[in-house]
Design a protein around this motif. Structure first.
Motif, mmCIF file in Angstrom:
data_model
loop_
_atom_site.group_PDB
_atom_site.id
_atom_site.type_symbol
_atom_site.label_atom_id
_atom_site.label_comp_id
_atom_site.label_asym_id
_atom_site.label_seq_id
_atom_site.Cartn_x
_atom_site.Cartn_y
_atom_site.Cartn_z
ATOM 1 N N SER A 1 -0.173 -26.737 11.919
ATOM 2 C CA SER A 1 0.002 -27.230 12.762
ATOM 3 C C SER A 1 1.360 -26.891 12.855
ATOM 4 O O SER A 1 2.292 -27.912 13.214
ATOM 5 N N ASP A 2 2.216 -26.065 11.760
ATOM 6 C CA ASP A 2 4.096 -26.335 11.617
ATOM 7 C C ASP A 2 4.275 -25.417 12.789
ATOM 8 O O ASP A 2 5.625 -25.008 12.931
ATOM 9 N N TYR A 3 3.557 -24.383 13.166
ATOM 10 C CA TYR A 3 4.408 -23.433 14.445
ATOM 11 C C TYR A 3 4.818 -23.395 15.067
ATOM 12 O O TYR A 3 6.001 -22.992 15.349
ATOM 13 N N GLY A 4 5.078 -25.002 15.784
ATOM 14 C CA GLY A 4 5.458 -25.515 16.513
ATOM 15 C C GLY A 4 6.911 -25.830 16.586
ATOM 16 O O GLY A 4 7.967 -25.796 16.388
ATOM 17 N N MET A 5 7.292 -26.671 15.206
ATOM 18 C CA MET A 5 8.433 -27.382 14.394
ATOM 19 C C MET A 5 8.882 -25.749 13.809
ATOM 20 O O MET A 5 10.629 -25.848 13.969
ATOM 21 N N LEU A 6 8.725 -24.824 13.757
ATOM 22 C CA LEU A 6 8.749 -23.821 12.651
ATOM 23 C C LEU A 6 9.980 -22.874 13.445
ATOM 24 O O LEU A 6 11.133 -22.147 13.504
ATOM 25 N N ASP A 7 9.031 -22.527 15.087
ATOM 26 C CA ASP A 7 9.831 -21.939 16.246
ATOM 27 C C ASP A 7 10.753 -22.327 16.675
ATOM 28 O O ASP A 7 11.623 -21.924 16.623
ATOM 29 N N SER A 8 10.599 -24.153 16.643
ATOM 30 C CA SER A 8 12.081 -24.684 17.285
ATOM 31 C C SER A 8 12.718 -24.891 16.264
ATOM 32 O O SER A 8 13.913 -24.738 16.939
ATOM 33 N N LEU A 9 12.684 -24.730 15.272
ATOM 34 C CA LEU A 9 13.707 -24.770 14.044
ATOM 35 C C LEU A 9 14.119 -23.180 14.213
ATOM 36 O O LEU A 9 16.126 -23.574 14.255
ATOM 37 N N LEU A 10 14.266 -22.615 13.866
ATOM 38 C CA LEU A 10 14.369 -21.190 14.487
ATOM 39 C C LEU A 10 15.083 -20.668 15.354
ATOM 40 O O LEU A 10 16.402 -20.108 15.684
ATOM 41 N N HIS A 11 14.439 -20.997 16.768
ATOM 42 C CA HIS A 11 15.475 -21.515 18.130
ATOM 43 C C HIS A 11 16.745 -21.431 17.460
ATOM 44 O O HIS A 11 17.465 -20.690 18.877
ATOM 45 N N ASN A 12 16.515 -22.940 17.379
ATOM 46 C CA ASN A 12 17.799 -23.716 17.828
ATOM 47 C C ASN A 12 18.821 -23.262 16.901
ATOM 48 O O ASN A 12 20.115 -24.448 16.289
ATOM 49 N N LEU A 13 18.456 -22.338 15.439
ATOM 50 C CA LEU A 13 19.936 -22.300 14.645
ATOM 51 C C LEU A 13 21.090 -22.210 15.008
ATOM 52 O O LEU A 13 20.707 -21.154 15.843
ATOM 53 N N THR A 14 22.071 -22.581 14.964
ATOM 54 C CA THR A 14 23.218 -22.494 15.302
ATOM 55 C C THR A 14 23.987 -20.756 14.299
ATOM 56 O O THR A 14 23.416 -20.914 13.402
ATOM 57 N N ASP A 15 24.738 -19.986 14.776
ATOM 58 C CA ASP A 15 25.158 -18.921 13.947
ATOM 59 C C ASP A 15 25.891 -19.710 12.708
ATOM 60 O O ASP A 15 25.581 -18.813 11.449
#
Length: 293
Positions: free
Chosen positions: A19-33
């Protein structure tokens, strides 16, 4: 920082639930430099048990027990979906992300390619296959297992890692009369054999552009008149797993676009009309196809 808080929460419960996969994917994808560097420099990942233990998928990639990321052991774990019971949640997430699926897809891509070559082969001679950076060679094992006439393909594997060769030879022990393993750095490798297919799926995205062109130039001299080179490279335009690979695995690859791969092939002296770029189903791994004429 909210990103750190969320990551810390997942790390403390020893990995994401499904159930965390979507949140973790989004969190990592949206990381700024800036956030990426801040997390790298913090104690968050340094204290994560999974990255200290090479028994976990990402721990193995991060600690690099064979000296490099993407070694034969981890590639075969991705192929076989081999997870560790102490890190089930992390390993499941690691094995189900887009990059891992793309690695499995490239094995299937290779096998379909070779089956098509076999089906259309009309010569009395064997298909000469050169596999550069062959790793665990599970793709070859499964290919030969499926062939009715195994003598139709004669394979030469060039691999720099001696441990990878031992592993691959053991895996392919039933087919060693059709596969020759050579331990050599591709930059120092020379060959007088002409090959019908030259395949390299997991090497060129470790090269800068100059090295990419240099090795392609060498391969050009090894190709038969009707032969084909196929080079794999991670896709600059699409790799949802990239920040996970880089942040958790310290696994940095040279990602390229389709056009960049075509331009590098042209710099190596190939005619654009003989160059195409395809991809596997995830569109994470691109495949540069080059024909001699």
């Amino acid at each position: 920082m909210e990103t750190v808080r969320q990551l810390k929460k997942i790390i403390e419960k020893n990995g994401p639930d499904r159930s965390d996969y979507g949140m973790l994917d989004s969190l990592l994808h949206n990381l700024t430099d800036q956030d990426f560097v801040a997390i790298q420099q913090s104690d968050l990942l340094k204290n994560a048990d999974l990255l200290k233990d090479d028994k976990s998928i990402m721990g193995h990639i991060f600690t690099k027990p064979y000296g490099y990321a993407g070694d034969f052991h981890i590639i075969d774990r991705i192929y076989t979906r081999n997870l560790n019971n102490n890190y089930v949640k992390w390993d499941q997430y690691s094995l189900e992300n887009s990059a891992a699926q793309a690695v499995r897809n490239r094995k299937s891509y290779f096998q379909k390619l070779m089956h098509k070559k076999v089906k259309n082969w009309t010569s009395d001679k064997s298909i000469e296959l050169l596999n550069v950076a062959s790793g665990p060679a599970r793709d070859l094992k499964e290919l030969y297992d499926q062939l009715y006439n195994k003598s139709i393909i004669n394979t030469t594997c060039v691999e720099m890692d001696a441990k990878a060769i031992v592993y691959a030879q053991n895996l392919n022990k039933a087919h060693l009369n059709h596969i020759n393993f050579i331990q050599k750095n591709i930059f120092r490798y020379n060959d007088t054999t002409k090959y019908d297919v030259i395949w390299s799926a997991g090497l060129f995205d470790y090269f800068n552009d100059k090295c990419f062109v240099k090795v392609l130039n060498k391969m050009k001299t090894w190709l038969t008149h009707q032969g084909e080179i196929i080079i794999g490279n991670f896709n600059q335009d699409h790799n949802p797993s990239r920040k996970y690979m880089e942040l958790f695995g310290d696994w940095f690859l040279v990602h390229r676009t389709k056009e960049e791969m075509i331009q590098l092939a042209e710099k190596a002296g190939f005619d654009r009309k003989n160059i195409t770029v395809k991809s596997e189903a995830e569109n994470v791994n691109l495949f540069l196809h080059i024909k001699q004429g």
